[in-house]
Design an enzyme around this catalytic site. Structure first.
Site, PDB file in Angstrom:
ATOM      1  N   HIS A 159       5.004   8.527   1.847  1.00  0.00           N
ATOM      2  CA  HIS A 159       4.634   9.092   3.145  1.00  0.00           C
ATOM      3  C   HIS A 159       5.706   8.933   4.215  1.00  0.00           C
ATOM      4  CE1 HIS A 159       3.364   5.620   5.803  1.00  0.00           C
ATOM      5  NE2 HIS A 159       3.391   5.008   4.647  1.00  0.00           N
ATOM      6  N   THR A 200      -6.877   4.564 -12.490  1.00  0.00           N
ATOM      7  CA  THR A 200      -6.615   5.977 -12.759  1.00  0.00           C
ATOM      8  C   THR A 200      -5.493   6.488 -11.867  1.00  0.00           C
ATOM      9  OG1 THR A 200      -8.913   6.345 -13.367  1.00  0.00           O
ATOM     10  CG2 THR A 200      -7.641   8.297 -12.755  1.00  0.00           C
ATOM     11  N   CYS A 260       2.267  -1.397  11.715  1.00  0.00           N
ATOM     12  CA  CYS A 260       1.331  -2.387  11.152  1.00  0.00           C
ATOM     13  C   CYS A 260       1.198  -3.627  12.030  1.00  0.00           C
ATOM     14  CB  CYS A 260       1.803  -2.801   9.761  1.00  0.00           C
ATOM     15  SG  CYS A 260       2.196  -1.398   8.704  1.00  0.00           S
TER      16      CYS A 260
END
Length: 377
Positions: free
Chosen positions: A202, A238, A325
């Site tokens: 990203h 997955t 963050c």
């Protein structure tokens, strides 16, 4: 914040490029198979898409596809690298830098709780560490060093190649958080002497929620999660086919555009810095101007109230005062390079994007000048 605010926060994240959205499109619905289900066409199709994307990413890094482990992003890759490798080695001495991202510093704190010893090197006022500093910190017990390629706040580029050669000479593993560098700098872990490299999609106009850890062959890693044996048993779960395809598409696009984009963004960044110096004579640059990411500028404004400054800017300019963050706490990176708490609070990380224009740079200079005038103590 209104939709008309100028966007200068492309190091926090980037919008998905149109080409990336298009590449991912079939895998949200029509090609919805699980890449681990190989008994039917849907699963085989997803598996083939993952295999191709893995190969394309590996080619961008000049490594073999088997060396890529897909993760949810660079934070998970950092955790897998640091916790997974350190625990596999057993209690030892680890070295990093005080200006690293919290996604490196916090796993190191956890390892300290588990009995590992950790040394954090202080960067110089330019934001860089030196090979000599690292050499002095190495002890007979040192097994792992972690140094980010490009700092997420001040954009400076650490001398990875020299640090890598030093680590190799001592038989020490070198990990690097490459989230901010991938797609902007040539990142060949083998040429740099990097054994573990963390990546995120990203930051380079790819989707959120996907990243990778690139491992040197034969490196010991203890998994952090178990459940299905995916990713050579190192990361169960997955695989998100669409996100992986998007990651590869974003990397391809970044490499195609890299040289032209870098030179254009560096010109615009320099225009921004020169304009701010003219309008705000006391402005301070945080970190060395070179070597630095071409799209990064980080400044402090002494004598300005930080919270007033950001309040004045919010409706007009999207930027940050530190990492996305850090939740508004004064930047530990800026304090590590010698800025006071007040200077760290009155700082701006301005990061340009692939569509930023010269006109937007001029607008940003004017907006910041006006906000500083409104926020003067």
């Amino acid at each position: 914040m209104s939709g008309s605010a100028l966007a200068f926060d492309f190091q926090a994240t980037t919008p998905c490029a149109a080409e990336v959205v298009e590449a991912m499109a079939p895998f949200w619905s029509a090609e919805w198979g699980n890449p681990s289900s190989r008994q039917h066409r849907l699963g085989l199709s997803a598996s083939a898409a993952v295999k191709l994307a893995r190969r394309q990413l590996a080619e961008a890094l000049e490594v073999t596809p088997e060396r890529l482990v897909f993760t949810s992003g660079a934070t998970e890759a950092n955790n897998l690298a640091l916790l997974g490798h350190a625990r596999a080695l057993g209690k030892a001495h680890l070295i990093s830098v005080a200006s690293e991202h919290h996604a490196v510093l916090d796993p190191l704190k956890q390892l300290q709780r588990e009995g590992f010893s950790v040394t954090l090197l202080p960067p110089g006022p330019d934001g860089l560490i030196t090979p000599e500093q690292l050499e002095e910190a190495i002890t007979p017990d040192t097994r792992l060093v972690s140094v980010m390629a490009a700092n997420n706040e001040i954009g400076v580029l650490q001398p990875l190649e020299q640090l890598g050669a030093l680590c190799q000479a001592h038989g020490i593993t070198l990990h690097s958080d490459g989230a901010q560098a991938f797609g902007t700098l040539p990142l060949n872990p083998d040429a740099l002497g990097v054994d573990l490299l963390s990546l995120s999609a990203h930051k380079l106009y790819g989707p959120k929620g996907i990243g990778a850890l690139v491992l040197r062959e034969g490196i010991a890693i203890e998994p952090l999660q178990w459940g299905g044996g995916q990713e050579a048993g190192l990361r169960a779960g997955t695989l998100p086919t669409a996100l992986i395809v998007g990651f590869a598409a974003a990397a391809r696009l970044a490499l195609e555009e890299r040289d032209e984009r870098n030179s254009r963004l560096q010109r615009l960044r320099d225009q921004l810095w020169e304009g701010l110096q003219q309008r705000l004579p006391g402005v301070l640059l945080n970190g060395a101007l070179q070597p630095r990411l071409p799209h990064n500028l980080n400044i402090s404004l002494p004598g300005v109230n930080g919270s007033r400054l950001h309040r004045a800017l919010r409706p007009h300019l999207a930027c940050s005062s530190g990492s996305a963050c850090s939740n508004g706490a004064p930047s530990h990176v800026l304090q590590a390079i010698g800025r006071s708490r007040a200077e760290a609070e009155a700082s701006l990380r301005l990061s340009l994007g692939r569509d930023t224009t010269a006109a937007e740079v001029e607008q940003a200079i004017a907006v910041i000048h006006d906000a500083v005038a409104a926020a003067q103590l």
